[in-house]
Scaffold this active site. Sequence first.
Site, PDB file in Angstrom:
ATOM      1  N   GLU A 106       0.882  -1.174   0.000  1.00 27.03           N
ATOM      2  CA  GLU A 106       0.000   0.000   0.000  1.00 27.03           C
ATOM      3  C   GLU A 106       0.916   1.220   0.000  1.00 27.03           C
ATOM      4  O   GLU A 106       1.813   1.311   0.846  1.00 27.03           O
ATOM      5  CB  GLU A 106      -0.880  -0.004   1.259  1.00 27.03           C
ATOM      6  CG  GLU A 106      -1.816   1.194   1.261  1.00 27.03           C
ATOM      7  CD  GLU A 106      -2.718   1.295   2.483  1.00 27.03           C
ATOM      8  OE1 GLU A 106      -2.689   0.396   3.345  1.00 27.03           O
ATOM      9  OE2 GLU A 106      -3.439   2.298   2.574  1.00 27.03           O
ATOM     10  N   ARG A 131       4.726 -12.398   9.779  1.00 26.14           N
ATOM     11  CA  ARG A 131       5.368 -11.114   9.706  1.00 26.14           C
ATOM     12  C   ARG A 131       6.752 -11.215  10.341  1.00 26.14           C
ATOM     13  O   ARG A 131       6.916 -11.932  11.329  1.00 26.14           O
ATOM     14  CB  ARG A 131       4.528 -10.163  10.556  1.00 26.14           C
ATOM     15  CG  ARG A 131       4.478  -8.757  10.133  1.00 26.14           C
ATOM     16  CD  ARG A 131       3.320  -8.072  10.866  1.00 26.14           C
ATOM     17  NE  ARG A 131       2.276  -7.801   9.909  1.00 26.14           N
ATOM     18  CZ  ARG A 131       2.285  -6.731   9.094  1.00 26.14           C
ATOM     19  NH1 ARG A 131       3.247  -5.840   9.184  1.00 26.14           N
ATOM     20  NH2 ARG A 131       1.340  -6.552   8.227  1.00 26.14           N
ATOM     21  N   LYS A 139       4.586   0.894   8.937  1.00 25.22           N
ATOM     22  CA  LYS A 139       4.642   2.196   8.262  1.00 25.22           C
ATOM     23  C   LYS A 139       3.965   3.272   9.104  1.00 25.22           C
ATOM     24  O   LYS A 139       4.419   4.407   9.148  1.00 25.22           O
ATOM     25  CB  LYS A 139       3.966   2.102   6.892  1.00 25.22           C
ATOM     26  CG  LYS A 139       4.841   1.423   5.852  1.00 25.22           C
ATOM     27  CD  LYS A 139       4.116   1.321   4.527  1.00 25.22           C
ATOM     28  CE  LYS A 139       3.254   0.097   4.479  1.00 25.22           C
ATOM     29  NZ  LYS A 139       2.478  -0.079   3.280  1.00 25.22           N
TER      30      LYS A 139
END
Length: 561
Positions: free
Chosen positions: A35, A262, A272
């Site tokens: 994203e 992750r 982020k």
Amino acid sequence: MSETPKSLNFIEHIIEEDLAKGFPAKDLRFRFPPEPNGYLHIGHASSICLNFGLGLKYNAPVNLRFDDTNPIKEEQEYVDAIKNDVKWLGYTWDTECYASDYFQLLYDWAKELIEKGKAYVDSQTSEEMAKQKGTPTEPGVNSPYRGRSVAENIELFKGMKDGLYEEGTHVLRAKIDMSSPNMLMRDPIMYRILKRAHHRTNTDWCIYPMYDWTHGESDYIEQVTHSLCTLEFAPHRELYDWFLDNICDPVKIRPKQREFARRNLSHTVVSKRKLLQLVEKGLVNGWDDPRMPTISGLRRRGYTPESIRNFAETIGIAKRENVVDVSLLEFHIREHLNKIAPRVMAVLNPLKVVITNFPEEDEEWLNAENNPEDESAGYRKLPFSRELYIEREDFREEANRKFFRLKLGGEVRLKNAYIIKAESCTKDSEGNITEVQCTYDPKSKSGSGSPESLRKVKGTLHWVSIENALPVEVRLYDRLFTDETPDGHKDRDFLEFINPDSLKVITGYVEPSLKEAKVNDRFQFQRLGYFNVDEDSTGDKLVFNRTVTLRDTWAKIDRKP
Ligand code: ATP
Ligand code: MG
């Protein structure tokens, strides 16, 4: 040389099983789907290496897909940075794709779902909808709008798209099952009204599709075979499949979502959203601050793409989340720089040494090997003169036998030069040593082959000739957070663990051969660590970043220098 075949990871096993069942290898296709709401970080590197690694292994295309469905947080700057980082890591994507390119198709498919009675417009407030959601153990309650007619739904959905309604007044929901044990299946939202300009579609749209609706359909549009995402999406898989069930043409490839853990790195945060807070609050100097765990921060810090790829390769992929110690990342950059970085001399905490038997007007240019690990790196010239700098830590008036550096009456070798002996020292009124007077043995020149040059002395020190040295700015970095898992504390914010001493700026003195160094050239400052030239350097003044020290200074075992 034969290499031992690497054992397959669990994702490769899934692919191998599909191939064994007859799925044609030529149809394999992967994607990396960031994203564009921030810069890529070291966690993303794992996902990039996994997806692009599979592409290379199976000779299959890998798309770079921007998952750009939230105009509030996304920007072109991030798109550009992401492309730059993926390229820098050494990967080539097949097609550059954007979820926003599918907005029209997704809209048309949403209308199809409405026509099939599988989606409806809900006109409640988000609070009302939240109340009806139920809990994992209690079923939810149907919305009073769930029974709207197809015609009314189509009309309202078109009105949403045409901008007739305000934000928050209507949403489009999939009509699935309000009593599903999977909360995500309880009539999830597919579209919301957002009167925001998008970085690519501008004001063409004022309704935007949600992640779950967009992601699987984007995979399907691109005919991605294995859609790999992180573990938190495991419960979304049922919804991913439900949407595909209702849209997929059976003759086409049906993508498969599979999940891996992750990767978290110790002493930092890999999110982020949190990294953006560091940037916005001015706690770091931008996304590419060399202390940041972003790809751009690591690049500026002097990391090589190889070191990051090797790190990702070493940690591999897992089914369970864990924290990888940052010292493993540092190990990989040390290992690579040891092979490729030229050796030079720099003094960061200078103490003046005067060689009393070296004539004042003389200067000698010595030969110095650039990299003992790489013969092709050749030699350079190094000036030796009467006045030198050594590190302040390398001299003591008195010291025990274990101190292999310079002490009064003792000898050391100056790297690539001569053996010197400390005869006396001078102090200021506060008792600080200001100068050491030494003599040198003119016959002991390194590499000359003379018996004196072969004489063994315990210590070898780095040094620079004062007259020829270049003063430079040196930025010494330490961990950005003092805690191993700054975002792993329930009742404390990660910002509480910021290390106040993560950056120290000093003046250092480097040998004159560095005069022509270019931005991002990497060096080993002998006995000190690896350093690279920062982009803040100007024609007048070089700026160096310490990429990493030579040894792991945080390791439990204290290895004496
Ligand atoms: P962030 O919370 O940092 O924004 P994200 O998962 O929302 O992370 P995306 O841009 O959606 O970021 O991620 C792109 C891809 O990278 C996804 O497939 C995601 O699962 C993967 N990814 C993100 N963070 C990590 C991580 N720490 N370890 C492994 N893969 C990751
Ligand atoms: Mg995200």
